[in-house]
Scaffold this active site. Sequence first.
Site, PDB file in Angstrom:
ATOM      1  N   GLY A  18       6.134  -1.795  -1.147  1.00 36.73           N
ATOM      2  CA  GLY A  18       4.803  -2.127  -0.610  1.00 36.73           C
ATOM      3  C   GLY A  18       4.054  -3.010  -1.593  1.00 36.73           C
ATOM      4  O   GLY A  18       2.843  -2.873  -1.777  1.00 36.73           O
ATOM      5  N   GLY A  78      -2.403  -4.965  -1.341  1.00 36.92           N
ATOM      6  CA  GLY A  78      -3.102  -3.728  -1.696  1.00 36.92           C
ATOM      7  C   GLY A  78      -2.732  -3.146  -3.053  1.00 36.92           C
ATOM      8  O   GLY A  78      -2.639  -3.855  -4.052  1.00 36.92           O
ATOM      9  N   GLY A  82       0.079  -1.949  -4.250  1.00 34.53           N
ATOM     10  CA  GLY A  82       1.343  -2.425  -4.822  1.00 34.53           C
ATOM     11  C   GLY A  82       1.165  -3.752  -5.537  1.00 34.53           C
ATOM     12  O   GLY A  82       1.653  -3.947  -6.661  1.00 34.53           O
ATOM     13  N   ASP A 115       9.156  -5.441  -0.299  1.00 34.74           N
ATOM     14  CA  ASP A 115       8.213  -5.326   0.825  1.00 34.74           C
ATOM     15  C   ASP A 115       8.814  -6.019   2.047  1.00 34.74           C
ATOM     16  O   ASP A 115       9.724  -6.847   1.947  1.00 34.74           O
ATOM     17  CB  ASP A 115       6.881  -6.005   0.444  1.00 34.74           C
ATOM     18  CG  ASP A 115       5.689  -5.503   1.240  1.00 34.74           C
ATOM     19  OD1 ASP A 115       4.783  -4.903   0.636  1.00 34.74           O
ATOM     20  OD2 ASP A 115       5.654  -5.705   2.480  1.00 34.74           O
ATOM     21  N   CYS A 119      12.511  -5.919   1.821  1.00 34.49           N
ATOM     22  CA  CYS A 119      13.025  -4.546   1.884  1.00 34.49           C
ATOM     23  C   CYS A 119      12.227  -3.730   2.880  1.00 34.49           C
ATOM     24  O   CYS A 119      11.007  -3.637   2.791  1.00 34.49           O
ATOM     25  CB  CYS A 119      12.918  -3.929   0.479  1.00 34.49           C
ATOM     26  SG  CYS A 119      13.165  -2.144   0.428  1.00 34.49           S
ATOM     27  N   VAL A 174      11.718  -0.084   3.593  1.00 34.83           N
ATOM     28  CA  VAL A 174      12.024   1.153   2.858  1.00 34.83           C
ATOM     29  C   VAL A 174      12.708   2.216   3.718  1.00 34.83           C
ATOM     30  O   VAL A 174      13.294   3.166   3.190  1.00 34.83           O
ATOM     31  CB  VAL A 174      10.759   1.768   2.190  1.00 34.83           C
ATOM     32  CG1 VAL A 174      10.254   0.895   1.056  1.00 34.83           C
ATOM     33  CG2 VAL A 174       9.664   2.058   3.214  1.00 34.83           C
ATOM     34  N   ASN A 230       5.537   3.282  -2.847  1.00 30.52           N
ATOM     35  CA  ASN A 230       4.136   3.043  -2.488  1.00 30.52           C
ATOM     36  C   ASN A 230       3.947   2.517  -1.061  1.00 30.52           C
ATOM     37  O   ASN A 230       2.850   2.644  -0.510  1.00 30.52           O
ATOM     38  CB  ASN A 230       3.570   2.043  -3.519  1.00 30.52           C
ATOM     39  CG  ASN A 230       2.256   1.453  -3.106  1.00 30.52           C
ATOM     40  OD1 ASN A 230       1.233   2.135  -3.173  1.00 30.52           O
ATOM     41  ND2 ASN A 230       2.259   0.204  -2.661  1.00 30.52           N
ATOM     42  N   TYR A 245      -0.316  10.772   9.435  1.00 31.35           N
ATOM     43  CA  TYR A 245      -0.570  10.267   8.080  1.00 31.35           C
ATOM     44  C   TYR A 245      -0.844  11.443   7.136  1.00 31.35           C
ATOM     45  O   TYR A 245      -0.282  11.530   6.045  1.00 31.35           O
ATOM     46  CB  TYR A 245      -1.766   9.312   8.111  1.00 31.35           C
ATOM     47  CG  TYR A 245      -2.063   8.643   6.787  1.00 31.35           C
ATOM     48  CD1 TYR A 245      -1.338   7.520   6.370  1.00 31.35           C
ATOM     49  CD2 TYR A 245      -3.071   9.108   5.945  1.00 31.35           C
ATOM     50  CE1 TYR A 245      -1.615   6.899   5.158  1.00 31.35           C
ATOM     51  CE2 TYR A 245      -3.347   8.488   4.730  1.00 31.35           C
ATOM     52  CZ  TYR A 245      -2.621   7.382   4.344  1.00 31.35           C
ATOM     53  OH  TYR A 245      -2.890   6.767   3.134  1.00 31.35           O
ATOM     54  N   SER A 299       2.266  13.326   6.419  1.00 30.25           N
ATOM     55  CA  SER A 299       3.164  12.600   5.510  1.00 30.25           C
ATOM     56  C   SER A 299       2.686  12.722   4.066  1.00 30.25           C
ATOM     57  O   SER A 299       3.479  12.906   3.145  1.00 30.25           O
ATOM     58  CB  SER A 299       3.278  11.123   5.915  1.00 30.25           C
ATOM     59  OG  SER A 299       2.086  10.405   5.634  1.00 30.25           O
TER      60      SER A 299
HETATM   61  N1  LIG Z   1      -6.017   2.057   1.039  1.00 28.36           N
HETATM   62  C1  LIG Z   1      -6.315   3.325   1.027  1.00 28.36           C
HETATM   63  O1  LIG Z   1      -7.443   3.719   1.317  1.00 28.36           O
HETATM   64  C2  LIG Z   1      -5.293   4.313   0.581  1.00 28.36           C
HETATM   65  C3  LIG Z   1      -5.721   5.566   0.120  1.00 28.36           C
HETATM   66  C4  LIG Z   1      -4.771   6.488  -0.299  1.00 28.36           C
HETATM   67  C5  LIG Z   1      -3.436   6.166  -0.261  1.00 28.36           C
HETATM   68  N2  LIG Z   1      -3.046   4.934   0.198  1.00 28.36           N
HETATM   69  C6  LIG Z   1      -1.622   4.646   0.209  1.00 28.36           C
HETATM   70  O2  LIG Z   1      -1.392   3.531  -0.635  1.00 28.36           O
HETATM   71  C7  LIG Z   1      -0.147   2.933  -0.272  1.00 28.36           C
HETATM   72  C8  LIG Z   1      -0.307   1.436  -0.253  1.00 28.36           C
HETATM   73  O3  LIG Z   1      -1.166   1.091   0.808  1.00 28.36           O
HETATM   74  P1  LIG Z   1      -2.330   0.023   0.653  1.00 28.36           P
HETATM   75  O4  LIG Z   1      -3.605   0.757   0.784  1.00 28.36           O
HETATM   76  O5  LIG Z   1      -2.112  -0.827  -0.524  1.00 28.36           O
HETATM   77  O6  LIG Z   1      -2.158  -0.766   2.035  1.00 28.36           O
HETATM   78  P2  LIG Z   1      -1.577  -2.222   2.348  1.00 28.36           P
HETATM   79  O7  LIG Z   1      -1.456  -2.260   3.813  1.00 28.36           O
HETATM   80  O8  LIG Z   1      -2.427  -3.243   1.677  1.00 28.36           O
HETATM   81  O9  LIG Z   1      -0.154  -2.226   1.650  1.00 28.36           O
HETATM   82  C9  LIG Z   1       0.966  -1.579   2.190  1.00 28.36           C
HETATM   83  C10 LIG Z   1       2.181  -2.445   1.969  1.00 28.36           C
HETATM   84  O10 LIG Z   1       3.327  -1.712   2.442  1.00 28.36           O
HETATM   85  C11 LIG Z   1       4.175  -2.625   3.109  1.00 28.36           C
HETATM   86  N3  LIG Z   1       5.035  -1.903   4.043  1.00 28.36           N
HETATM   87  C12 LIG Z   1       4.695  -1.261   5.186  1.00 28.36           C
HETATM   88  N4  LIG Z   1       5.775  -0.749   5.784  1.00 28.36           N
HETATM   89  C13 LIG Z   1       6.843  -1.051   4.995  1.00 28.36           C
HETATM   90  C14 LIG Z   1       8.232  -0.796   5.078  1.00 28.36           C
HETATM   91  N5  LIG Z   1       8.771  -0.131   6.107  1.00 28.36           N
HETATM   92  N6  LIG Z   1       9.031  -1.255   4.081  1.00 28.36           N
HETATM   93  C15 LIG Z   1       8.506  -1.945   3.036  1.00 28.36           C
HETATM   94  N7  LIG Z   1       7.197  -2.237   2.922  1.00 28.36           N
HETATM   95  C16 LIG Z   1       6.375  -1.794   3.891  1.00 28.36           C
HETATM   96  C17 LIG Z   1       3.228  -3.591   3.820  1.00 28.36           C
HETATM   97  O11 LIG Z   1       3.882  -4.815   4.175  1.00 28.36           O
HETATM   98  C18 LIG Z   1       2.141  -3.774   2.766  1.00 28.36           C
HETATM   99  O12 LIG Z   1       2.425  -4.853   1.902  1.00 28.36           O
HETATM  100  C19 LIG Z   1       0.242   3.576   1.047  1.00 28.36           C
HETATM  101  O13 LIG Z   1       1.225   4.545   0.820  1.00 28.36           O
HETATM  102  C20 LIG Z   1      -1.031   4.220   1.518  1.00 28.36           C
HETATM  103  O14 LIG Z   1      -0.813   5.300   2.373  1.00 28.36           O
HETATM  104  C21 LIG Z   1      -3.942   4.019   0.597  1.00 28.36           C
END
Ligand SMILES: NC(=O)c1ccc[n+]([C@@H]2O[C@H](COP(=O)([O-])OP(=O)(O)OC[C@H]3O[C@@H](n4cnc5c(N)ncnc54)[C@H](O)[C@@H]3O)[C@@H](O)[C@H]2O)c1
Length: 283
Positions: A12, A16, A18, A36, A63, A65, A91, A160, A163
């Site tokens: 990921g 965000g 990542g 990603d 990738c 995941v 992530n 969510y 998970s």
């Molecule tokens: N943003 C929030 O408020 C928040 C809060 C707590 C936890 N999180 C967690 O943080 C992590 C990152 O999320 P984020 O907030 O940066 O969001 P984001 O949408 O900016 O980033 C998520 C990334 O994961 C990639 N992705 C999605 N499905 C995928 C797959 N099957 N294989 C590979 N890559 C894949 C997407 O292309 C994207 O680049 C997640 O696990 C999310 O649940 C986010």
Amino acid sequence: MRIENKVAVITGASSGFGKNLAKRLVGKGAKVVLADLNIKEGEQLAQELNKSKSTKVAVFIQCNVTDDRQLRAAIDKAQSEFGGFDIMINNAGIIEKRHLFADETENWKAVLDVNLTAVVNGTRLAVDAFRRQGKKPEGSVVVNTASIAGLGPFAMAPAYTASKYGVVGLTQTFRRDLILSHETIQPTEEKKRDPRGGENSAYEAIHELGIRVNAVAPAWAITGLVDGIRETVDKMAITVPVERVMEAFEMLIENDDYCGNIAVVLQNKPVYIHGMPVSTSKL
Ligand SMILES: NC(=O)c1ccc[n+]([C@@H]2O[C@H](COP(=O)([O-])OP(=O)(O)OC[C@H]3O[C@@H](n4cnc5c(N)ncnc54)[C@H](O)[C@@H]3O)[C@@H](O)[C@H]2O)c1
């Protein structure tokens, strides 16, 4: 573990958390494999990072995941491109777009596949690779991305929430499983007779193995993930800056006492550890 000269695989990584973590680790002298689905943003980030250091410090690999072979390939890339593998960041994540009982496309299954099954698999594959390459002087570490939705329910998103509870549970239990499955760290006869099951050896065992598994549990942050739920997130008024989440990742990577621990990131509070560091906790 010092971050300098280590090699990290980040799933990921194209946006965000990542993406920000990749920048942070490279800033501290690490090399990164960016894994990603999103090719354009991922390749652009790799180029940007390489340019910033005038040498190859980042490589992108497409990738999904949820595909075992693609996840393995991302881990292999760390060795083939940078000659090592020290840090795994599971992530990648998504959130459901429909209510569970109105979800005709069964999107909830994808949420569990990406956010939980792939995290279990990514943790297993990383630990397997760490063991095959042998114990490193500064050890190896996995950091999973959970959420505060893994510590208390986010009612709008049951899949969510499930998970993320799963990621917290995996992270908290993994070290016992790891210790018990490690053939050189069987409890002594004396400890086997101890009704507490050898709990006193946790600290030594973790340090002998040199493998730690932790997770971050951030409150909401403004990233691509919250696009569809921005209104709700704004109303809750509990967002945290992405930079604070990066501090939590860094803490769990750098401090060798953290194993099986969850670093919580809440608004207006310093990052804190949910559960005790391994040096003082029970197995
Ligand atoms: N943003 C929030 O408020 C928040 C809060 C707590 C936890 N999180 C967690 O943080 C992590 C990152 O999320 P984020 O907030 O940066 O969001 P984001 O949408 O900016 O980033 C998520 C990334 O994961 C990639 N992705 C999605 N499905 C995928 C797959 N099957 N294989 C590979 N890559 C894949 C997407 O292309 C994207 O680049 C997640 O696990 C999310 O649940 C986010």
